[in-house]
Design a protein around this motif. Structure first.
Motif, mmCIF file in Angstrom:
data_model
loop_
_atom_site.group_PDB
_atom_site.id
_atom_site.type_symbol
_atom_site.label_atom_id
_atom_site.label_comp_id
_atom_site.label_asym_id
_atom_site.label_seq_id
_atom_site.Cartn_x
_atom_site.Cartn_y
_atom_site.Cartn_z
ATOM 1 N N PRO A 223 50.369 -68.331 22.013
ATOM 2 C CA PRO A 223 49.782 -67.183 22.714
ATOM 3 C C PRO A 223 49.739 -65.904 21.877
ATOM 4 N N SER A 224 50.359 -65.913 20.700
ATOM 5 C CA SER A 224 50.390 -64.698 19.881
ATOM 6 C C SER A 224 49.081 -64.446 19.139
ATOM 7 N N VAL A 225 48.273 -65.493 18.962
ATOM 8 C CA VAL A 225 47.028 -65.365 18.192
ATOM 9 C C VAL A 225 45.975 -64.630 19.010
ATOM 10 N N LYS A 226 45.345 -63.626 18.391
ATOM 11 C CA LYS A 226 44.327 -62.828 19.065
ATOM 12 C C LYS A 226 42.912 -63.123 18.565
ATOM 13 N N GLU A 227 42.792 -63.664 17.353
ATOM 14 C CA GLU A 227 41.483 -63.958 16.778
ATOM 15 C C GLU A 227 41.531 -65.306 16.053
ATOM 16 N N VAL A 228 40.411 -66.038 16.109
ATOM 17 C CA VAL A 228 40.314 -67.338 15.463
ATOM 18 C C VAL A 228 39.084 -67.349 14.560
ATOM 19 N N ILE A 229 39.265 -67.832 13.337
ATOM 20 C CA ILE A 229 38.156 -67.902 12.377
ATOM 21 C C ILE A 229 37.851 -69.359 12.060
ATOM 22 N N PHE A 230 36.629 -69.777 12.327
ATOM 23 C CA PHE A 230 36.159 -71.111 11.963
ATOM 24 C C PHE A 230 35.500 -71.042 10.585
ATOM 25 N N VAL A 231 35.870 -71.968 9.701
ATOM 26 C CA VAL A 231 35.218 -72.088 8.404
ATOM 27 C C VAL A 231 34.730 -73.528 8.292
ATOM 28 N N VAL A 232 33.410 -73.721 8.275
ATOM 29 C CA VAL A 232 32.816 -75.064 8.362
ATOM 30 C C VAL A 232 31.964 -75.338 7.131
ATOM 31 N N HIS A 233 32.227 -76.458 6.490
ATOM 32 C CA HIS A 233 31.507 -76.830 5.264
ATOM 33 C C HIS A 233 30.174 -77.501 5.587
ATOM 34 N N GLY A 234 29.461 -77.891 4.535
ATOM 35 C CA GLY A 234 28.134 -78.463 4.702
ATOM 36 C C GLY A 234 28.011 -79.866 4.160
ATOM 37 N N ILE A 235 26.821 -80.198 3.673
ATOM 38 C CA ILE A 235 26.544 -81.548 3.182
ATOM 39 C C ILE A 235 27.122 -81.735 1.786
ATOM 40 N N ARG A 236 27.360 -82.994 1.447
ATOM 41 C CA ARG A 236 27.870 -83.366 0.123
ATOM 42 C C ARG A 236 29.093 -82.528 -0.242
ATOM 43 N N ASP A 237 30.010 -82.431 0.698
ATOM 44 C CA ASP A 237 31.120 -81.492 0.532
ATOM 45 C C ASP A 237 32.317 -81.998 1.326
ATOM 46 N N GLY A 238 33.471 -82.060 0.669
ATOM 47 C CA GLY A 238 34.679 -82.467 1.362
ATOM 48 C C GLY A 238 35.337 -81.339 2.115
ATOM 49 N N GLY A 239 34.865 -80.108 1.884
ATOM 50 C CA GLY A 239 35.373 -78.964 2.624
ATOM 51 C C GLY A 239 36.665 -78.375 2.092
ATOM 52 N N PHE A 240 37.024 -78.687 0.835
ATOM 53 C CA PHE A 240 38.295 -78.182 0.308
ATOM 54 C C PHE A 240 38.278 -76.660 0.151
ATOM 55 N N TRP A 241 37.117 -76.083 -0.108
ATOM 56 C CA TRP A 241 37.025 -74.634 -0.307
ATOM 57 C C TRP A 241 37.293 -73.855 0.976
ATOM 58 N N THR A 242 37.131 -74.510 2.115
ATOM 59 C CA THR A 242 37.285 -73.785 3.382
ATOM 60 C C THR A 242 38.692 -73.201 3.530
ATOM 61 N N HIS A 243 39.692 -73.907 3.041
ATOM 62 C CA HIS A 243 41.067 -73.413 3.136
ATOM 63 C C HIS A 243 41.239 -72.136 2.309
ATOM 64 N N LYS A 244 40.560 -72.088 1.159
ATOM 65 C CA LYS A 244 40.703 -70.934 0.275
ATOM 66 C C LYS A 244 39.994 -69.708 0.856
ATOM 67 N N VAL A 245 38.833 -69.924 1.439
ATOM 68 C CA VAL A 245 38.152 -68.817 2.104
ATOM 69 C C VAL A 245 38.980 -68.329 3.293
ATOM 70 N N ALA A 246 39.535 -69.276 4.047
ATOM 71 C CA ALA A 246 40.369 -68.910 5.190
ATOM 72 C C ALA A 246 41.580 -68.103 4.731
ATOM 73 N N ARG A 247 42.143 -68.471 3.584
ATOM 74 C CA ARG A 247 43.292 -67.746 3.065
ATOM 75 C C ARG A 247 42.917 -66.308 2.702
ATOM 76 N N ALA A 248 41.736 -66.137 2.090
ATOM 77 C CA ALA A 248 41.269 -64.798 1.736
ATOM 78 C C ALA A 248 41.074 -63.944 2.986
ATOM 79 N N ILE A 249 40.554 -64.556 4.055
ATOM 80 C CA ILE A 249 40.354 -63.821 5.312
ATOM 81 C C ILE A 249 41.694 -63.460 5.936
ATOM 82 N N ARG A 250 42.637 -64.402 5.888
ATOM 83 C CA ARG A 250 43.959 -64.112 6.446
ATOM 84 C C ARG A 250 44.619 -62.934 5.739
#
Length: 602
Positions: A310-337
């Motif tokens: 219940p402490s979280v006030k905002e949620v950020i979705f980071v969604v990858h695209g085609i031909r992509d395992g989505g590993f970069w999404t964690h790094k972008v999420a970290r930069a936003i955090r």
């Protein structure tokens, strides 16, 4: 809507209205055994059973939302009519079988009234809270397909084939009539099912926040021990139904679970299957909430409920695209955090992956739609996990941008604030005006027909040949899909709500490269256009890529000709020696294998 009524002769005191809803292709007559058990179990109270005939026939084109609205109005009339006659109802109980359980839950949601963060669909024509909403004692879901249905190995070969064939017929009906069969509207991931889940969660959260708000009724799900039509993962919704009470019904399948008069005696038992089902059903109908929770069991299902934060006030979705395992999404999420922490804001990030998505499957609407449904499933999970989150943001690349815009187009309950699009495969004419907040709905004029966003930032690359050649074809030469060239040409619509960065140096992945992460984080945090270093952008696009985008159809024709010539040159010809035929066939198989492998990799 024809109705069946049964009423007890008990003295008026605790007067109960029980609404019993049948399943797909079912009928009120098929619920007779259930009605009889209800009457006997509640014989000490004054009782009325309302068992309407719902338009749930095999080829029904009715909307389940419209069915629920009509049901609400019918119950309103019964409830107020009883009060006017001097013997008002004091309690209401829903009993729904299969799809009937979805209708029951939707009717309860509508009766409890709309929430601002999960608005009703436009076709909901009930505008006021029903007088009986706060008197709903409990909802019994019998083999309820709470997450919708889907064709899986769980059905068995024969039933899976029948469901697949039925889906094919339904698709044909949809193509010929332009109307969606009802059974498709309750498929897993369909907008009706997903919006019901989200609206249910928001209703429950409002009831916890506001004293006296309806929406807290006890919900009991009766699970057949052998459901031979719906898989456990589709029966059980541990996200929206995290506070359900789950009770097992022995020796019961999806259809037989309501056969309370079944005289068969299972091996090793002394009572009939019907008596076993009656015992469980009566307990679910009459026991106190505490007693039921003690007797309940948590389903052993593949869906694991998340730990509520219940402490979280905002949620950020980071969604990858085609031909992509989505590993970069964690790094972008970290930069936003990191950027959010500077503003002392409590956030959570959603970086789940829907898996590697090659180019070839991406070209098929059905395959892309599966990813949209995945996104909305994660959206519902996030709402359940972070009940106090009041803002949701989105960062998407390639197919991730398509997932967002399709979710906005198809799901009224989809609401994001700051949205970042990179390598977008969305049409450059996408109508952002109808999705941007504040909307006319929020001004009080009408309900929205679509999902909404706060602000949008679109990155346009200098050399995105992927978007210029592939999705752009479906925007120009073949305007039959919701694909386009926003990542190459930018959006036509420009406003304060839709801003664009033109042009980021690089190709399809230019806008998710590490130097751009701070700009993405800045927009997500502030909603303001970020400053980009001069060496990361260019004033114009690559001329060759622009040329590719002017004639995307030419490259598709070239690919088709290359494939045709390759196959034509290797197909054996009449009269050739046997050895040469064998050699040609071997080469043809190798050629097709290579083409298929390349297409899969792309």
């Amino acid at each position: 809507m024809a109705t069946n009524y049964m009423e007890s002769t008990s003295p008026i005191g605790d007067r109960i209205l029980v609404v019993v809803l049948h399943a797909y292709t079912g009928s009120p007559e098929g619920m007779a055994a259930v009605n009889a058990v209800v009457k006997s179990a509640l014989s000490s109270s004054s009782l009325e059973i309302y068992c309407p005939r719902l338009p749930l026939s095999l080829f029904s084109l009715a909307s389940p939302t419209a069915i629920a609205c009509r049901l609400v109005r019918d119950i309103d009339r019964l409830w107020t009519g009883a009060s006017e006659k001097g013997h008002p109802f004091t309690r209401l109980v829903f009993v729904g079988h299969s799809i009937g359980s979805l209708i029951a839950r939707k009717a309860y949601i509508i009766a409890c009234g709309e929430t601002s963060d999960a608005p009703f669909e436009q076709e909901v024509d009930v505008d006021v809270r029903s007088p009986w909403a706060e008197h709903v004692d409990r909802i019994l879901l019998i083999a309820g397909m709470n997450r919708g249905w889907r064709v899986t190995h769980h059905l068995g070969l024969l039933r899976a084939a029948l469901w697949w064939f039925g889906s094919l017929i339904g698709s044909l009906i949809e193509a010929l009539t332009g109307r969606t069969p009802l059974i498709f509207r309750v498929k897993r991931g369909a907008s009706f099912v997903t919006e019901l889940r989200v609206q249910w969660l928001r209703m429950r959260q409002r009831a916890q926040r506001e004293i006296g708000a309806p929406g807290t009724c006890l919900t009991v799900q009766l699970l057949g021990s052998i459901d031979d039509f719906i898989s456990p993962a589709d029966n059980i919704d541990l996200v929206a139904g995290g506070d359900f009470v789950y009770v097992d019904v022995p020796y019961s399948g999806h259809a037989s679970v309501i056969q309370m008069d079944d005289k068969a005696v299972p091996r090793g038992n002394t009572i009939t299957c019907g008596e076993m089902r009656q015992k469980v059903f009566i307990s679910a109908l009459t026991l106190s909430p505490n007693a039921l929770r003690v007797a309940s069991t948590l389903p052993d299902d593949s869906d694991i409920t998340s730990v509520i934060d219940p402490s979280v006030k905002e949620v950020i979705f980071v969604v990858h695209g085609i031909r992509d395992g989505g590993f970069w999404t964690h790094k972008v999420a970290r930069a936003i955090r990191h950027r959010m922490q500077e503003n002392v804001r409590t956030i959570a990030t959603e970086t789940s992956s829907y898996g590697y998505f090659p180019m070839l499957p991406f070209l098929f609407t059905r395959k892309r739609r599966e990813k949209v449904e995945w996104l909305m499933d994660r959206y519902a999970t996030a709402i359940a996990t972070y009940p106090n989150a009041h803002r949701f943001h989105f960062v998407g690349h390639s197919n991730g941008t398509y997932c967002l815009t399709e979710a906005l187009r198809l799901y009224t309950c989809c609401r994001f604030d700051n949205v970042v699009l990179a390598g977008s495969v969305v049409r450059n004419s996408f109508p952002w005006t109808r999705h941007l907040r504040p909307t006319p709905y929020e001004a009080g004029s009408s309900r929205p027909a679509y999902g909404s966003v706060g602000k949008v930032l679109n990155f346009v690359a200098t050399s995105d040949w992927v978007v210029a050649v592939f999705p752009k074809l479906f925007q120009t030469a073949l305007p039959i899909q919701q694909l386009g060239s926003a990542g190459h040409d930018g959006f036509i619509e420009r406003s304060d709500g839709v801003q664009q960065i033109t042009f980021v140096r690089g190709g399809h992945g230019a806008a998710i490269a590490e130097p751009i992460w701070p700009a993405i984080a800045e927009f997500v945090v502030s909603g303001q256009r970020p400053e980009i270093q001069e060496d990361l952008v260019n004033k114009s696009r690559n001329c060759f890529v622009v040329f590719l985008g002017l004639v995307p159809w030419f490259w598709w024709i070239a690919i088709a000709c290359f494939f045709y010539l390759g196959v034509h040159g290797l197909v054996p010809r009449p009269g050739e020696p046997y050895e040469e035929i064998v050699a040609r066939l071997a080469l043809l198989m190798i050629y097709l294998g290579v083409v298929l492998r390349v297409a899969t990799w792309l």
